[in-house]
Write a protein that holds these residues in place. Structure first.
Motif, mmCIF file in Angstrom:
data_model
loop_
_atom_site.group_PDB
_atom_site.id
_atom_site.type_symbol
_atom_site.label_atom_id
_atom_site.label_comp_id
_atom_site.label_asym_id
_atom_site.label_seq_id
_atom_site.Cartn_x
_atom_site.Cartn_y
_atom_site.Cartn_z
ATOM 1 N N ALA A 1 0.834 -1.206 0.000
ATOM 2 C CA ALA A 1 0.000 0.000 0.000
ATOM 3 C C ALA A 1 0.865 1.251 0.000
ATOM 4 N N MET A 2 1.951 1.233 0.761
ATOM 5 C CA MET A 2 2.855 2.383 0.782
ATOM 6 C C MET A 2 3.479 2.597 -0.593
ATOM 7 N N LEU A 3 3.872 1.511 -1.247
ATOM 8 C CA LEU A 3 4.468 1.618 -2.581
ATOM 9 C C LEU A 3 3.515 2.307 -3.550
ATOM 10 N N TYR A 4 2.228 2.018 -3.407
ATOM 11 C CA TYR A 4 1.223 2.638 -4.268
ATOM 12 C C TYR A 4 0.722 3.969 -3.721
ATOM 13 N N GLY A 5 1.385 4.485 -2.678
ATOM 14 C CA GLY A 5 1.092 5.822 -2.184
ATOM 15 C C GLY A 5 -0.136 5.945 -1.311
ATOM 16 N N MET A 6 -0.543 4.883 -0.685
ATOM 17 C CA MET A 6 -1.713 4.962 0.188
ATOM 18 C C MET A 6 -1.323 5.351 1.610
ATOM 19 N N PRO A 7 -2.028 6.303 2.214
ATOM 20 C CA PRO A 7 -1.873 6.526 3.643
ATOM 21 C C PRO A 7 -2.295 5.253 4.389
ATOM 22 N N ILE A 8 -1.619 4.956 5.486
ATOM 23 C CA ILE A 8 -1.892 3.753 6.259
ATOM 24 C C ILE A 8 -2.599 4.145 7.556
ATOM 25 N N LEU A 9 -3.731 3.518 7.814
ATOM 26 C CA LEU A 9 -4.447 3.684 9.078
ATOM 27 C C LEU A 9 -4.400 2.328 9.756
ATOM 28 N N SER A 10 -3.692 2.245 10.877
ATOM 29 C CA SER A 10 -3.500 0.946 11.495
ATOM 30 C C SER A 10 -3.338 1.081 13.000
ATOM 31 N N ARG A 11 -3.011 -0.038 13.601
ATOM 32 C CA ARG A 11 -2.775 -0.080 15.032
ATOM 33 C C ARG A 11 -1.283 -0.182 15.297
ATOM 34 N N ILE A 12 -0.892 0.240 16.485
ATOM 35 C CA ILE A 12 0.494 0.088 16.931
ATOM 36 C C ILE A 12 0.620 -1.376 17.317
ATOM 37 N N ASN A 13 1.088 -2.169 16.373
ATOM 38 C CA ASN A 13 1.062 -3.612 16.508
ATOM 39 C C ASN A 13 2.163 -4.232 15.661
ATOM 40 N N ALA A 14 2.782 -5.262 16.199
ATOM 41 C CA ALA A 14 3.812 -6.013 15.476
ATOM 42 C C ALA A 14 4.845 -5.054 14.883
ATOM 43 N N GLY A 15 5.238 -5.244 13.623
ATOM 44 C CA GLY A 15 6.276 -4.426 13.002
ATOM 45 C C GLY A 15 5.753 -3.182 12.295
ATOM 46 N N ILE A 16 4.473 -2.933 12.357
ATOM 47 C CA ILE A 16 3.886 -1.791 11.626
ATOM 48 C C ILE A 16 4.505 -0.458 12.053
ATOM 49 N N PRO A 17 4.690 -0.183 13.352
ATOM 50 C CA PRO A 17 5.304 1.099 13.729
ATOM 51 C C PRO A 17 6.762 1.240 13.282
ATOM 52 N N ASP A 18 7.383 0.143 12.856
ATOM 53 C CA ASP A 18 8.751 0.228 12.335
ATOM 54 C C ASP A 18 8.804 0.909 10.974
ATOM 55 N N VAL A 19 7.688 0.903 10.253
ATOM 56 C CA VAL A 19 7.677 1.519 8.920
ATOM 57 C C VAL A 19 6.675 2.655 8.779
ATOM 58 N N VAL A 20 5.683 2.693 9.658
ATOM 59 C CA VAL A 20 4.660 3.742 9.601
ATOM 60 C C VAL A 20 4.858 4.683 10.779
ATOM 61 N N THR A 21 5.169 5.931 10.472
ATOM 62 C CA THR A 21 5.300 6.964 11.494
ATOM 63 C C THR A 21 3.996 7.751 11.550
ATOM 64 N N HIS A 22 3.414 7.818 12.740
ATOM 65 C CA HIS A 22 2.138 8.510 12.935
ATOM 66 C C HIS A 22 2.236 9.957 12.448
#
Length: 153
Positions: free
Chosen positions: A69-90
């Motif tokens: 999704a990031m590669l295709y330029g989508m904003p990510i709405l997610s939870r602080i969970n697993a490795g997601i905060p390693d690549v998504v900065t709030h």
């Protein structure tokens, strides 16, 4: 007229039948349940999408879906969970929360749907970050360097 907003649900987890039944009971016509997708069907779902809503509570490491999704330029709405905060900065790549409250996600969806400049900034940042760090070529080179360092080559 406002553009039509559609929620595309991809995946086939155990809650899918219950979600479909709930959407049917509430006569929600702007929800599409795709089930498990891959290949061309997955590509088409991504190309039709503008925002990745990923409110996971599953400890899945770093989901490829988020990186795609990031590669295709989508904003990510997610939870602080697993490795997601390693690549998504709030606030930079989307929005993250510890909460499972649907209202948090709804508020962010409204914000992104109504603020074209914010959505554009996040989209650009995500595409750039993914191109620089998450393409298969970049990951392969990083892994080769790590293996070389470990093996002393």
């Amino acid at each position: 007229a406002s553009p039509r907003l559609v929620l595309i649900v991809a995946g086939d987890g155990p809650d899918l039948p219950q979600l479909k039944a709930w959407a049917d009971a509430h006569q929600l016509t702007d929800v599409e349940f795709l089930g498990y997708v891959r290949g061309e069907q997955k590509k088409q779902a991504i190309l039709r999408s503008d925002i990745m809503l990923f409110p996971t509570s599953h400890g899945e490491g770093l989901p490829n879906a988020v990186l795609e999704a990031m590669l295709y330029g989508m904003p990510i709405l997610s939870r602080i969970n697993a490795g997601i905060p390693d690549v998504v900065t709030h606030g930079e790549n989307g929005f993250l929360t510890h909460s499972t409250d649907p209202q948090s996600f709804a508020d962010w969806l409204v914000q992104l749907a109504t603020d074209q400049e914010l959505r554009s900034q996040i989209s650009h940042a995500n595409h750039q970050k993914a191109i620089e760090r998450f393409t298969s070529t970049k990951v392969r080179h990083r892994l080769v360097r790590i293996i070389e360092e470990i093996s002393g080559v």
